[in-house]
Design an enzyme around this catalytic site. Structure first.
Site, PDB file in Angstrom:
ATOM      1  CB  SER A 186       7.436   2.118  12.893  1.00  0.00           C
ATOM      2  OG  SER A 186       6.375   2.967  12.509  1.00  0.00           O
ATOM      3  CG  HIS A 214       9.888  -0.842  11.673  1.00  0.00           C
ATOM      4  ND1 HIS A 214      11.083  -0.167  11.744  1.00  0.00           N
ATOM      5  CD2 HIS A 214       9.014   0.021  11.126  1.00  0.00           C
ATOM      6  CE1 HIS A 214      10.939   1.051  11.290  1.00  0.00           C
ATOM      7  NE2 HIS A 214       9.682   1.202  10.908  1.00  0.00           N
ATOM      8  CE  LYS A 243      10.919   1.493   7.612  1.00  0.00           C
ATOM      9  NZ  LYS A 243       9.482   1.442   7.348  1.00  0.00           N
TER      10      LYS A 243
HETATM   11  C1  LIG Z   1       8.526   2.215   6.610  1.00  0.00           C
HETATM   12  C2  LIG Z   1       7.207   1.592   6.625  1.00  0.00           C
HETATM   13  C3  LIG Z   1       6.425   1.537   5.477  1.00  0.00           C
HETATM   14  C4  LIG Z   1       6.840   2.195   4.192  1.00  0.00           C
HETATM   15  O1  LIG Z   1       7.914   1.501   3.607  1.00  0.00           O
HETATM   16  P1  LIG Z   1       8.624   2.127   2.343  1.00  0.00           P
HETATM   17  O2  LIG Z   1       9.144   0.931   1.608  1.00  0.00           O
HETATM   18  O3  LIG Z   1       9.685   3.035   2.853  1.00  0.00           O
HETATM   19  O4  LIG Z   1       7.594   2.869   1.567  1.00  0.00           O
HETATM   20  C5  LIG Z   1       5.222   0.859   5.527  1.00  0.00           C
HETATM   21  N1  LIG Z   1       4.789   0.279   6.677  1.00  0.00           N
HETATM   22  C6  LIG Z   1       5.517   0.345   7.806  1.00  0.00           C
HETATM   23  C7  LIG Z   1       4.996  -0.312   9.061  1.00  0.00           C
HETATM   24  C8  LIG Z   1       6.735   1.003   7.830  1.00  0.00           C
HETATM   25  O5  LIG Z   1       7.435   1.083   8.957  1.00  0.00           O
END
Ligand SMILES: *Cc1c(COP(=O)(O)O)cnc(C)c1O
Length: 396
Positions: A186, A214, A243
């Site tokens: 990310s 992502h 996301k």
């Molecule tokens: C954003 C993200 C998370 C955490 O996700 P949430 O649902 O916001 O807790 C976990 N792993 C990756 C690779 C992320 O980008």
């Protein structure tokens, strides 16, 4: 009294060091919905830093689904899942996620942070090994720490190093070996080489776990993520509703039935934390319906990313190469990233500087992110602001 005084002195000292290093993060309150534009302090700004890849965060169809669910299923659950926190909606979403991702079943968590935190410990023991990419998300790192399996790390995206580490894990006598990787890293916007990783896993008899936060919704055919993009199977997938899939919150693990069944019995963030609220679950169902059929949005998103990348490159900014809608503008020192973000803010563009501890020291950046709802005019406005801010802060 003296203990608390001494302790607060210590904490204040830590805050002072963060400030002195230029690492203090400051939050700007947004007074509008999350979208291509947001209101901050009475001004409307172009927003280039949300994980809102498909623009669903303020989509009327998700809002309508959430409203209907509040009328039929209420606001909150006031329970963990196994006591009285499971509604028909929760099971419907778990089945929908599993069908979308081509897995037997899935299990919901309050966030993907919790999904990754709770995944490893129930499945693997001291006889087993976890082989983790060095750049994996903090939640995978924490989840691995909570598990008694032996830990191995390989250089990010480096399949030769992965092969070496897998051979080592086997030589050390591991019973089961699980490779864990982000599908997309990310901070850099780069893809894990999943086809090669899958081959390495098969060669060494290892399982493959992919965190596709992502990617799900906008990468690969029908947005089914990085394994679908690479044409390979992941044994276990984790992801988020926070996301592309509406941007609210909620995480999940998808995989074989027995794995999901065991996690329902043993995953601690599932057993000891509240069920997702009905409006979030219902909007999650609507988000997957939309994402599955959103080839038009995926095309616009990819076009926007290519246009934005070329535009920044032509202006002379240093980018990390790639073709994901995450486009990192590399700046080096934290202070410069903060300065550049402030200059952009003055020019009507909302972005954030990223610096230690979320990226290594000296690798500070502004991570820009594309959204399928951004227009060409929005991108041109953004490029003009980057040009002016880049000159004002001496970056270009
Ligand atoms: C954003 C993200 C998370 C955490 O996700 P949430 O649902 O916001 O807790 C976990 N792993 C990756 C690779 C992320 O980008």
């Amino acid at each position: 009294m003296t203990e608390i005084t001494a302790f607060l002195g210590h904490v204040t000292g830590l805050l002072g060091a963060i400030e002195a290093d230029g690492l203090m993060k400051r939050e700007r309150p947004i007074t509008s919905a999350q979208g291509t534009h947001v209101k901050v302090g009475g001004r409307t700004l172009l927003n280039l830093c949300a994980n809102n890849y498909l623009g669903l965060a303020d989509d009327p169809r998700l809002i309508a689904a959430a409203r209907v669910a509040m009328d039929t299923h209420g606001y909150g659950m006031a329970s963990v899942r196994f006591i009285c926190g499971t509604q028909d909606l929760h099971r419907a979403l778990e089945a929908r996620i599993a069908a979308y991702l081509g897995m037997d079943d899935s299990i919901l968590f309050a966030a993907c942070f919790d999904a990754n935190g709770g995944l490893f410990e129930p499945l693997l023991g001291p006889e087993d090994a976890i082989v983790s990419d060095a750049l994996n998300h903090a939640s995978i790192i924490d989840g691995v720490r909570l598990c008694k399996a032996r830990r191995y790390r390989y250089e990010t995206g480096d399949v030769a190093d992965l092969e070496r580490v897998l051979a080592q894990a086997r030589a050390d006598g591991a019973r089961f070996v699980m490779v864990a990787t982000d599908g997309v890293f990310s901070m850099d916007g780069t893809f894990a080489p999943l086809a090669e990783i899958r081959t390495a896993c098969d060669r060494h008899g290892a399982l493959l776990m992919v965190d596709d936060c992502h990617a799900t919704g906008f990468v690969g055919p029908q947005g089914r993520g990085t394994p679908a993009r690479a044409g390979v199977r992941a044994d276990i997938l984790t992801g988020t509703l926070g996301k592309a899939l509406g941007g609210a919150l909620g995480g999940y693990i998808a995989g074989p039935q027995a794995v999901i069944d065991l996690l329902r019995q043993r995953a601690r963030p599932y057993l000891f934390s509240n069920a997702l609220p009905p409006p979030v679950v219902a909007a999650g169902l609507a988000a997957i319906d939309i994402a599955e059929g959103a080839d038009d949005l995926r095309k616009t998103l990819a076009d926007n990313a290519a246009y934005w990348r070329a535009g920044l490159s032509d202006l002379g900014f240093t980018l990390l190469p790639g073709d994901h809608p995450i486009v990192p503008v590399m700046l080096g020192e934290a202070v410069l990233a903060q300065r550049m973000a402030a200059e952009l803010f003055e020019r009507g563009v909302y972005v954030a500087g990223f610096f230690f501890p979320v990226v290594p020291k000296g690798r500070a950046r502004i991570r820009t992110q594309m959204n399928a709802r951004l227009t060409r005019a929005d991108l041109d406005t953004g490029l003009a602001a980057f040009a002016a801010a880049g000159r004002a802060s001496g970056v270009i």
